[in-house]
Design an enzyme around this catalytic site. Sequence first.
Site, short mmCIF file in Angstrom:
data_model
loop_
_atom_site.label_atom_id
_atom_site.label_comp_id
_atom_site.label_asym_id
_atom_site.label_seq_id
_atom_site.Cartn_x
_atom_site.Cartn_y
_atom_site.Cartn_z
N ASP A 80 50.10 4.79 -34.28
CA ASP A 80 50.79 4.53 -35.22
C ASP A 80 50.97 3.04 -34.91
O ASP A 80 51.62 2.47 -34.04
CB ASP A 80 52.08 5.29 -34.96
N HIS A 106 55.17 7.32 -44.26
CA HIS A 106 54.60 6.64 -43.30
C HIS A 106 53.31 7.55 -42.90
O HIS A 106 53.42 8.83 -42.55
CB HIS A 106 55.29 6.30 -42.01
N GLN A 138 51.28 -2.69 -37.44
CA GLN A 138 51.67 -2.99 -38.64
C GLN A 138 52.60 -4.26 -38.85
O GLN A 138 53.64 -3.85 -39.00
CB GLN A 138 52.07 -1.60 -39.35
N CYS A 167 50.16 1.05 -44.08
CA CYS A 167 50.03 2.18 -43.04
C CYS A 167 48.91 3.16 -43.44
O CYS A 167 47.99 3.85 -42.30
CB CYS A 167 51.14 2.95 -42.53
#
Length: 246
Positions: free
Chosen positions: A196, A181, A100, A108
């Site tokens: 992630d 998130h 990201q 996200c």
Amino acid sequence: MEGQDKAAAVATDNSTSSKPKRNTRWPAIESNPDVMNKFARDLGLDTSKYVFADVWGVDDELLQMVQQPVISLIFLFPSKKKTPVTEAQKKREDMFFLHQVYDLDDACGTIAMVHSLANNLEVLGVGEGALKQFMASSADMTPGDRGNAMAADATLSGLHRQFSRQGQTQELAEGKSSGHHFVAFMDIGGDLYELDGTKPHPICHGKLNGNLLFDAAKVIKEQYMNDPTVLDFSMISLAPPAPEEV
């Protein structure tokens, strides 16, 4: 949404919180299965076979209500909640994974969807479209370069922008963060992985004990829900639709 781990931001050389926001194409997308299913359909998912759906909690009786098999579990949590990541959790590098980067703003939610679909193309039967085109064009890139490529992809950014305006949540002003998130949990080769985009690499949580949903919920309880002051979480599964939805 906002970068969770500044170590990953350094690794990607693209996320410095002191820099003013300059990319307005990636506002936060709502944690809303209806919105996500419309978005996923445009990415190539056949939503008559697999859909995103709410998971109402981590207790066993609530998890037992979820349609199986769960292909991915997307988890939304407050960005202030930090979780550890070590080199020992870096077990493989053959997954489709992207960072990201700074220019992806609050993307996200879309990144979690991309990770979920891209790493399960065959089982989900994802068709031709924007996702596969992006995967083909970024196949040989590093996660950071892939993040930059996604930020510059006019088709993906247009879809994201379209669906970020749907749902019940008002779009935030430029430079404002939702404070939450998204990450995605999935089965990769029999191991439980957490993807992630703010982390330097996918996180391996070890061998699955038989059920992705229950194993991911165990990790979530142990690593994310261990602070009684942090209460605003949500989970969304990617699984076959309930019979009444077909």
